[in-house]
Scaffold this active site. Structure first.
Site, PDB file in Angstrom:
ATOM      1  N   GLU A 135       0.855  -1.193   0.000  1.00  0.00           N
ATOM      2  CA  GLU A 135       0.000   0.000   0.000  1.00  0.00           C
ATOM      3  C   GLU A 135       0.886   1.235   0.000  1.00  0.00           C
ATOM      4  OE1 GLU A 135      -3.111  -0.078   2.944  1.00  0.00           O
ATOM      5  OE2 GLU A 135      -3.585  -2.164   2.512  1.00  0.00           O
ATOM      6  N   HIS A 168      -7.988   1.245   1.228  1.00  0.00           N
ATOM      7  CA  HIS A 168      -7.919   1.064   2.689  1.00  0.00           C
ATOM      8  C   HIS A 168      -8.865   2.048   3.401  1.00  0.00           C
ATOM      9  CE1 HIS A 168      -5.128  -0.640   6.013  1.00  0.00           C
ATOM     10  NE2 HIS A 168      -6.308  -0.356   6.521  1.00  0.00           N
TER      11      HIS A 168
END
Ligand code: NAD
Ligand code: 2HG
Length: 527
Positions: free
Chosen positions: A259, A279
């Site tokens: 990420e 997220h």
């Protein structure tokens, strides 16, 4: 005035709370080098998931008393390094539970009805109704992997929407699952029977790539999978392949192996069978206010010399009590962790037997520390000294405390007896001089072993050659033995062997050890 550094976006209400007791500097988007440079000035650091608090950052943090993670996961903080430096790490274990559960449900419904792609098509000027025909979730089977806080809320809502529920959680009692309307099953059954599968478990070495080509092959081709837990639990390469080949009908992902997701990730090229969000599980106004207040209050309290209520690494007790009990709490936590790993998860009762001087002291912190240790293989950083008792109760673990004030070989000693449906396991321990921890028996076999990070335990028949064979096998896999001990009650009877290792046990070696004649059982223990 103490100084607090806030290095990720945090709701204003949290910053206002901190400003009552400290100078608050908000600096978002710092590189690791920049953070290392300025961290020595600060007494507290408040973060979300963006800032990586590495060992080097912690080494430079000479004033730091507390790191506050506005959220659950502390996987972006080197917690052992912080503990070694005496820095308290706190989180907010429940502030975003509802947000993450609702995001999961939104993902499931979006997958079932193609809402993101239908929306994009209408906005692009199209009116294609046939392409977006979906499926109902009513009467479909939802398989929940990890039935903790978020999984439980997902279960409650999904049940109300008419879904049939299966769950896999090796650390949860059947009773608790039944209360939530879930049938507790083995993973293979969940894979084979579920129409939707949702993940709500921590990412650990054991759960890394739990969803891979082999496990996907066990699912229905019409199954859809949702991951709002942690990236890396799904093998993204295998997932892309399964979605492209039609082996799996859909996937909705909020979390990724890396990420932010790489610009050229193959996931980005998938069609409406994949839904991706950046997220966002915890990104609701309510959750962000909850976690900001929860963590800012704890930072404020610690800066004022008060205990923190959700410390991940250091208990929130008065300093005088803590000083006296801390070594025994460390012993209790280590023994709890050990007995939990030996009992294989589904523990239904724990007896905490306090002996010698321990029996005359305040017992609550010892019992809590034992439960924290017992639950930590399952809950990792989500279990702390505050919620361990409640977590154990919710999981249906009965706790019995017994005391025996007479002293035997040690000033104080502790025995933990864990019962699961299939076995009873007991471990004892004591403190030597300088508060050194010792494991003094396992299943009533006397030993004297210092707990170490990597251990191998065998239950075997005491017979010539067996120790040599295990040593040779470890050597052939290039695993170095730090120490080894055998405990037995009678010559050539049953025995226990505890081997401390310098390295983790490589994959496949345990299976080889179990094949050695005379070995009844063997366990990898990581403390
Ligand atoms: N997407 C987001 O923004 C977001 C927000 C909050 C939490 N999370 C993540 O969601 C996950 C669940 O959080 P929670 O608060 O419900 O945690 P929790 O600790 O309450 O529940 C986790 C459950 O997983 C179970 N478990 C542990 N190992 C397992 C295994 N090998 N197989 C099956 N089950 C296992 C535990 O027994 C426990 O019941 C965590 O990974 C957390 O980091 C993500
Ligand atoms: O800060 C975030 O948004 C991430 C939240 C979530 O992953 C958590 O672990 O609490």
């Amino acid at each position: 005035m103490p100084k607090v550094l806030v290095s990720d976006p945090i709701e204003q209400v949290g910053l206002d709370l901190l400003a009552q007791v400290a100078q608050v500097d908000v600096k978002i988007g710092l590189s690791e080098e920049e953070l290392i440079k300025i961290i020595p000035e600060y007494d507290a650091l408040m973060i979300r998931s963006g800032t990586k608090v590495t060992k080097d950052v912690i080494e430079a943090a000479n004033q730091l008393k507390i790191i506050g993670r506005a959220g659950v996961g502390v996987d972006n903080v080197d917690v052992p390094a912080a503990t070694r430096k005496g820095i308290i790490v706190v989180n907010s274990p429940e502030g975003n539970t509802i947000a993450a559960a609702e995001h999961t449900l939104a993902m499931m419904l979006s997958l079932a009805r193609h809402i993101p792609d239908a929306n994009a098509a209408v906005k692009a000027g199209q009116w294609d109704r046939k392409r977006f025909t979906g499926v109902e979730i009513y009467k479909k089977t939802l398989g929940i992997i990890g039935l903790g806080k978020i999984g439980s809320h997902v279960a409650t809502v999904a049940r109300a929407m008419g879904m049939k529920l299966l769950a896999y959680d090796p650390y949860l009692s059947t009773e608790r699952a039944e209360q939530l309307g879930c049938r507790l099953v083995e993973l293979d059954v969940l894979f084979a029977e579920s129409d939707f599968i949702t993940l709500h478990l921590p990412k650990t070495p054991e759960t890394q790539h739990l969803i891979n080509a082999k496990t996907i092959a066990k699912m229905k081709p019409t199954a859809r999978i949702i991951n709002c837990a942690r990236g890396g639990i799904i093998d993204e390469v295998a997932l892309v392949e399964a979605l492209k080949s039609g082996r799996l009908a859909g996937a909705a992902l909020d979390v990724f192996e890396n990420e932010p997701l790489e610009a050229d990730s193959p996931l980005r090229s998938l069609g409406m069978e994949a839904i991706l969000t950046p997220h966002l599980g915890a990104s609701t106004e309510e959750a962000q206010v909850n976690v900001a207040i929860d963590v800012a209050e704890q930072i404020r309290d610690v800066l004022l010399g008060l205990p923190a209520r959700s410390a991940v690494n250091i208990p929130g007790l008065r300093p005088d009590v803590l000083e006296k009990l801390a070594p025994y709490m460390q012993l209790a936590e280590t023994l709890g962790n050990l007995v939990g790993q030996l009992a294989g998860g589904r523990v239904e009762s724990l007896e905490v037997r306090l002996q010698g001087e321990l029996a005359t002291n305040e017992s609550q912190p010892i019992v809590i520390a034992a439960l924290k240790g017992l639950l930590s293989p399952a809950l990792r950083e989500r279990v702390n000294y505050v919620n361990a008792g409640l977590e154990a109760k919710e999981r249906g673990i009965r706790v019995v405390e017994t005391r025996d004030e007479s002293q035997r070989d040690y000033a104080g000693s502790l025995t933990l007896i864990a019962k699961s449906p299939s076995m009873t396991r007991s471990v004892s321990g004591a403190l030597l001089s300088h508060n050194e921890l010792r494991i003094t028996s396992i299943d009533d076999f006397p030993i004297s072993v210092a707990p170490t990070r990597y251990m191998l335990l065998t239950l075997h028949r005491d017979m010539p050659g067996i120790i040599g064979k295990i040593g040779t096998q470890l050597g052939s896999f290039n695993v170095n033995i730090a120490s080894m001990q055998v405990g037995r009650k009678m010559v050539r009877g049953n025995a226990v062997m505890v081997i401390s290792l310098d390295d983790p046990l490589p994959e496949g070696l345990l299976e080889e050890i179990l094949k050695v004649p005379g070995i009844r059982d063997a366990y990898i223990v990581n403390l």
